[in-house]
Design a protein around this motif. Structure first.
Motif, PDB file in Angstrom:
ATOM      1  N   MET A 173       0.828  -1.203   0.000  1.00  0.00           N
ATOM      2  CA  MET A 173       0.000   0.000   0.000  1.00  0.00           C
ATOM      3  C   MET A 173       0.866   1.258   0.000  1.00  0.00           C
ATOM      4  O   MET A 173       0.605   2.197  -0.762  1.00  0.00           O
ATOM      5  N   SER A 192       0.947   3.059  -3.541  1.00  0.00           N
ATOM      6  CA  SER A 192       0.242   4.341  -3.515  1.00  0.00           C
ATOM      7  C   SER A 192       1.193   5.492  -3.824  1.00  0.00           C
ATOM      8  O   SER A 192       0.824   6.434  -4.536  1.00  0.00           O
ATOM      9  N   THR A 193       2.403   5.423  -3.296  1.00  0.00           N
ATOM     10  CA  THR A 193       3.394   6.464  -3.590  1.00  0.00           C
ATOM     11  C   THR A 193       3.707   6.518  -5.076  1.00  0.00           C
ATOM     12  O   THR A 193       3.759   7.605  -5.689  1.00  0.00           O
ATOM     13  N   ILE A 231       0.571   7.940  -6.954  1.00  0.00           N
ATOM     14  CA  ILE A 231       0.389   9.385  -6.777  1.00  0.00           C
ATOM     15  C   ILE A 231       1.441  10.160  -7.562  1.00  0.00           C
ATOM     16  O   ILE A 231       1.140  11.172  -8.219  1.00  0.00           O
ATOM     17  N   PHE A 276      -2.263  -1.276  -6.198  1.00  0.00           N
ATOM     18  CA  PHE A 276      -2.339  -0.044  -5.425  1.00  0.00           C
ATOM     19  C   PHE A 276      -1.896   1.153  -6.259  1.00  0.00           C
ATOM     20  O   PHE A 276      -2.458   2.248  -6.145  1.00  0.00           O
ATOM     21  N   ALA A 329      -4.326   4.340  -7.008  1.00  0.00           N
ATOM     22  CA  ALA A 329      -3.957   5.684  -6.550  1.00  0.00           C
ATOM     23  C   ALA A 329      -3.797   6.667  -7.705  1.00  0.00           C
ATOM     24  O   ALA A 329      -4.026   7.874  -7.532  1.00  0.00           O
ATOM     25  N   THR A 370      -5.766  10.657  -8.496  1.00  0.00           N
ATOM     26  CA  THR A 370      -4.765  11.721  -8.407  1.00  0.00           C
ATOM     27  C   THR A 370      -4.838  12.620  -9.632  1.00  0.00           C
ATOM     28  O   THR A 370      -4.731  13.853  -9.523  1.00  0.00           O
ATOM     29  N   LEU A 374      -3.229  12.970  -1.050  1.00  0.00           N
ATOM     30  CA  LEU A 374      -3.338  11.696  -0.335  1.00  0.00           C
ATOM     31  C   LEU A 374      -4.602  11.573   0.518  1.00  0.00           C
ATOM     32  O   LEU A 374      -5.287  10.549   0.439  1.00  0.00           O
ATOM     33  N   ILE A 424      -7.965   3.711  -1.103  1.00  0.00           N
ATOM     34  CA  ILE A 424      -6.816   2.840  -0.852  1.00  0.00           C
ATOM     35  C   ILE A 424      -7.098   1.882   0.294  1.00  0.00           C
ATOM     36  O   ILE A 424      -6.736   0.703   0.237  1.00  0.00           O
TER      37      ILE A 424
END
Length: 290
Positions: free
Chosen positions: A103, A107-108, A111, A166, A170, A174, A202, A209
């Motif tokens: 995650m 997610s990073t 994004i 993920f 994300a 975004t 976020l 998420i």
């Protein structure tokens, strides 16, 4: 526009409406209660286990469920109930930690790709598409085989298989959020891209998420059991649900309990996580909530 106004930009936080939706969904409480009971059993396994999960009672090997051994014994005379309770610790820990790693990393990546866009977005999403083209179990099998069988390597292997979903989840919101007025206002105030992504983007996608995390934790537990079944899980004699099924498979015809009870444990855990994930999705989505 002031800094405080920017900070107060629209953020989808859990509201009373979400909790009310969860409370009205009686089916969701089945998953919550079942998952809570499994977690409770895992945490208090030393107190609930009638025997040492590693201690062998050779004279009592392959005993059927009885008043002495509630779920029977395995081919080494070890108590199945005790191993099942301790196995919950390993399976849940691997599922939770691998999903948390996936995650954070996924997610990073998502994004960053969605916010930066351009060639970077195309390259990252191309790599994500390649990872998604591999079946989860096959990708986990390759990574686990290269790293070797251990608790830490299993977490890494499963996390790698779940990073791509993920990232995909994300990235899409975004792209939509970075075109909002409060993001433009933040840029005009001189906010750095890292601050905008961390403070404003976020929180707006966190609910999506979290829902995916609850669903993919069930997949992580299944993957761990599958890898343990083919010998790439945590090394024996440490009890895991997948490892217990593998050890009992040779005696499945005359000792059915060795396979049935760990399978039921996996089934109930995956069912509880799926129910919880569906309930969270319905509660967070305003269309289904209404």
């Amino acid at each position: 526009m002031t800094d405080a106004a920017i900070t107060a930009a629209p953020v989808r936080k859990p509201s009373n409406a979400v909790f009310q939706a969860l409370r009205r969904n009686r089916f969701s409480w089945i998953g919550i209660g079942l998952l809570a009971a499994i977690i409770f059993a895992a945490i208090f396994a030393p107190l609930l286990s009638p025997y040492d999960p590693l201690k062998q009672h050779i004279l009592d090997r392959l005993q059927a469920p009885s008043s002495e051994f509630w779920l029977g014994t395995d081919s080494y005379g070890r108590d199945v109930l005790s191993r099942l309770l301790y196995g919950a610790r390993i399976s849940l820990s691997i599922g939770f930690l691998s999903v948390m790693v996936a995650m954070v990393v996924g997610s990073t990546i998502g994004i960053l790709a969605g916010y930066i866009g351009g060639l970077f977005d195309q390259l990252v999403m191309g790599l994500v598409d390649v990872m998604l083209s591999f079946p989860t179990l096959l990708l986990g099998l390759m990574v686990a085989a290269m790293l070797g069988a251990s608790f830490e390597n299993l977490i890494i292997a499963i996390a790698i298989t779940e990073t791509a979903p993920f990232a995909r989840i994300a990235r899409a919101p975004t792209i939509a959020i970075k075109r909002r007025e409060f993001i433009d206002a933040g840029r005009s105030m001189g906010f750095t891209p890292l601050r905008i992504m961390g403070v404003h983007v976020l929180p707006n996608i966190l609910s999506d998420i979290v829902v995916v995390a609850s669903l993919w934790m069930a997949s992580a537990i299944r993957t761990e059991a599958s890898l343990a079944f083919i010998g790439l899980g945590v090394r024996p004699p440490t009890p895991t649900w997948g490892g217990m099924i593998r050890e009992g498979f040779d005696n499945i015809l005359n000792a059915w309990w060795l396979v049935v009870f760990p399978s039921i444990a996996i089934l109930l855990t995956v069912l509880a996580l799926n129910i919880l994930g569906d309930a969270l999705r319905d509660a967070i989505d305003p269309k289904t909530r209404s």
